[in-house]
Scaffold this active site. Structure first.
Site, PDB file in Angstrom:
ATOM      1  N   ASN A   9       0.869  -1.176   0.000  1.00 11.94           N
ATOM      2  CA  ASN A   9       0.000   0.000   0.000  1.00 11.94           C
ATOM      3  C   ASN A   9       0.906   1.225   0.000  1.00 11.94           C
ATOM      4  OD1 ASN A   9      -1.783   2.055   0.470  1.00 11.94           O
ATOM      5  ND2 ASN A   9      -2.397   1.370   2.524  1.00 11.94           N
ATOM      6  N   TRP A  10       1.012   1.844  -1.147  1.00 11.59           N
ATOM      7  CA  TRP A  10       1.947   2.981  -1.283  1.00 11.59           C
ATOM      8  C   TRP A  10       1.416   4.233  -0.596  1.00 11.59           C
ATOM      9  CZ3 TRP A  10       3.818   2.956  -7.120  1.00 11.59           C
ATOM     10  CH2 TRP A  10       4.430   1.724  -7.392  1.00 11.59           C
ATOM     11  N   LYS A  11       0.131   4.233  -0.259  1.00 11.79           N
ATOM     12  CA  LYS A  11      -0.502   5.422   0.334  1.00 11.79           C
ATOM     13  C   LYS A  11      -0.257   6.636  -0.592  1.00 11.79           C
ATOM     14  CE  LYS A  11      -0.150   3.203   4.770  1.00 11.79           C
ATOM     15  NZ  LYS A  11      -0.006   3.305   6.222  1.00 11.79           N
ATOM     16  N   HIS A  95      -9.381   0.919   4.930  1.00 13.53           N
ATOM     17  CA  HIS A  95      -8.104   1.135   5.624  1.00 13.53           C
ATOM     18  C   HIS A  95      -8.338   2.069   6.821  1.00 13.53           C
ATOM     19  CE1 HIS A  95      -4.042   2.448   6.482  1.00 13.53           C
ATOM     20  NE2 HIS A  95      -3.643   1.343   5.877  1.00 13.53           N
ATOM     21  N   GLU A  97      -6.745   4.501   7.900  1.00  9.84           N
ATOM     22  CA  GLU A  97      -6.575   5.936   7.611  1.00  9.84           C
ATOM     23  C   GLU A  97      -7.856   6.501   6.995  1.00  9.84           C
ATOM     24  OE1 GLU A  97      -2.878   5.498   5.482  1.00  9.84           O
ATOM     25  OE2 GLU A  97      -1.928   4.949   7.377  1.00  9.84           O
ATOM     26  N   GLU A 167      -4.974  -4.912  10.688  1.00  8.21           N
ATOM     27  CA  GLU A 167      -3.995  -3.842  10.845  1.00  8.21           C
ATOM     28  C   GLU A 167      -4.270  -3.103  12.151  1.00  8.21           C
ATOM     29  OE1 GLU A 167      -2.101  -2.648   6.781  1.00  8.21           O
ATOM     30  OE2 GLU A 167      -3.742  -1.295   7.269  1.00  8.21           O
ATOM     31  N   GLY A 173       2.748   2.584  10.704  1.00  8.65           N
ATOM     32  CA  GLY A 173       3.644   3.728  10.530  1.00  8.65           C
ATOM     33  C   GLY A 173       4.363   4.143  11.795  1.00  8.65           C
ATOM     34  N   SER A 213       3.795  -1.792  10.254  1.00  2.04           N
ATOM     35  CA  SER A 213       5.246  -1.796  10.448  1.00  2.04           C
ATOM     36  C   SER A 213       5.905  -3.132  10.096  1.00  2.04           C
ATOM     37  CB  SER A 213       5.606  -1.365  11.881  1.00  2.04           C
ATOM     38  OG  SER A 213       5.191  -0.030  12.111  1.00  2.04           O
ATOM     39  N   GLY A 234       3.090  -1.032   4.205  1.00  2.00           N
ATOM     40  CA  GLY A 234       3.107   0.381   3.847  1.00  2.00           C
ATOM     41  C   GLY A 234       4.516   0.814   3.489  1.00  2.00           C
ATOM     42  N   GLY A 235       5.199   1.448   4.439  1.00  3.68           N
ATOM     43  CA  GLY A 235       6.523   2.042   4.207  1.00  3.68           C
ATOM     44  C   GLY A 235       7.511   1.131   3.494  1.00  3.68           C
TER      45      GLY A 235
HETATM   46  P1  13P Z   1       3.295   0.624   7.541  1.00  4.22           P
HETATM   47  O1  13P Z   1       3.812  -0.681   6.994  1.00  4.22           O
HETATM   48  O2  13P Z   1       3.986   1.823   6.984  1.00  4.22           O
HETATM   49  O3  13P Z   1       3.200   0.603   9.038  1.00  4.22           O
HETATM   50  O4  13P Z   1       1.782   0.755   7.004  1.00  4.22           O
HETATM   51  C1  13P Z   1       0.917  -0.327   7.175  1.00  4.22           C
HETATM   52  C2  13P Z   1      -0.328  -0.064   6.439  1.00  4.22           C
HETATM   53  O5  13P Z   1      -1.132   0.771   6.819  1.00  4.22           O
HETATM   54  C3  13P Z   1      -0.562  -0.816   5.198  1.00  4.22           C
HETATM   55  O6  13P Z   1      -1.859  -0.642   4.729  1.00  4.22           O
END
Ligand code: 13P
Length: 258
Positions: A9-11, A95, A97, A167, A173, A213, A234-235
């Site tokens: 997930n590149w956000k 998600h 967020e 999640e 994050g 994470s 994510g990251g």
């Molecule tokens: P991180 O891996 O950056 O913590 O993000 C997780 C996430 O929200 C994937 O959808």
């Protein structure tokens, strides 16, 4: 055997299309032939370029959100038919967020995932508790409600077409990953909830990703848990090396070979 599934997930990252294309070009070379389902979810504007870079590759394209109507006066929204048209096979739904920053509810999640299914997209449906909820011992109740209401009125057949992602919001994050035991506990709960509502075959078949994470360093231990079928990253999905290492860890943890 559930085939492992790793999604990136590149956000709202990757400032330019060229960066996005460079990442997937490197990725496709390094994960060629790995027996793991791999999905990348770029921001909407880069979907077409990334789709082109992924042609004839086993890496699938996903979007980060969708709206539930196929077309119409919905300024700023993107429809499931548009996503399918640009080459998406997956879409992230609910998600945290979106839930926290954009007011997404379980009712919206349900409409979105039904729309995704209607237009042939595989929804990756996210659930998970906040830190305050975990500290109040509400994790099980929160996840139970999100599964019950988010997945309301799904048939057993529909359930076979979705992916779930656990999640924990406090792990996203933050660098603070759930321990493998914490992840396993909630994943097992999710599988039990699916079993109660849709039966044993559905529970055994559904894939539940862990997200929060995940890194190349902790992926193996998380993925070794029996009810952790993959990761939503994510990251670490923004670097081809790190993401490829997580994909390799999935293959190793689940003992699958090409
Ligand atoms: P991180 O891996 O950056 O913590 O993000 C997780 C996430 O929200 C994937 O959808």
């Amino acid at each position: 055997m559930r085939r492992p599934i790793i999604a990136g997930n590149w956000k709202m990252n990757m400032a330019a299309a060229q960066e996005a294309v460079a990442l997937v070009t490197q990725l496709r070379a390094s994960v060629n032939g790995v027996p793991v389902d791999v999905v990348v979810c770029p921001p909407f504007p880069w979907l077409a370029s990334v789709a082109q870079s992924l042609s004839n590759s086993s890496i699938a394209l996903g979007a980060q959100d969708l709206f539930w109507e196929p077309q119409g006066a919905f300024t700023g929204e993107v429809s499931p038919t548009m996503l399918a048209g640009v080459g998406c096979r997956y879409v992230i739904v609910g998600h945290s967020e979106r839930r926290q920053l954009f007011g997404e509810t379980d009712a919206n999640v349900n409409k979105k995932l039904q729309a995704a299914l209607r237009y042939g997209l595989t929804p990756i449906v996210c659930v998970g508790e906040t830190l305050a909820q975990r500290e109040r011992n509400e994790t099980a109740a929160v996840v139970r409600e999100q599964v019950r209401d988010g997945l309301a009125s799904l048939s057993e057949q529909d359930l076979g077409k979705i992916v779930l992602a656990y999640e924990p919001v406090w792990a996203i994050g933050t660098g603070r990953t759930a321990t493998p035991e914490q992840a396993q506990e909630v994943h097992a709960l999710i599988r039990r909830l699916v079993q109660e509502r849709w039966g044993g075959a559905a529970a055994q078949g559904i894939r539940v990703q862990y997200g929060g994470s995940v890194t190349a360093a902790n992926a193996l231990e998380l993925l070794r848990q029996p009810d952790v079928d993959g990761a939503l990253v994510g990251g670490a999905s923004l670097k081809a090396d790190a993401f490829a290492a997580i994909i390799q860890a999935a293959a190793q943890a689940k003992g699958v070979t090409a």
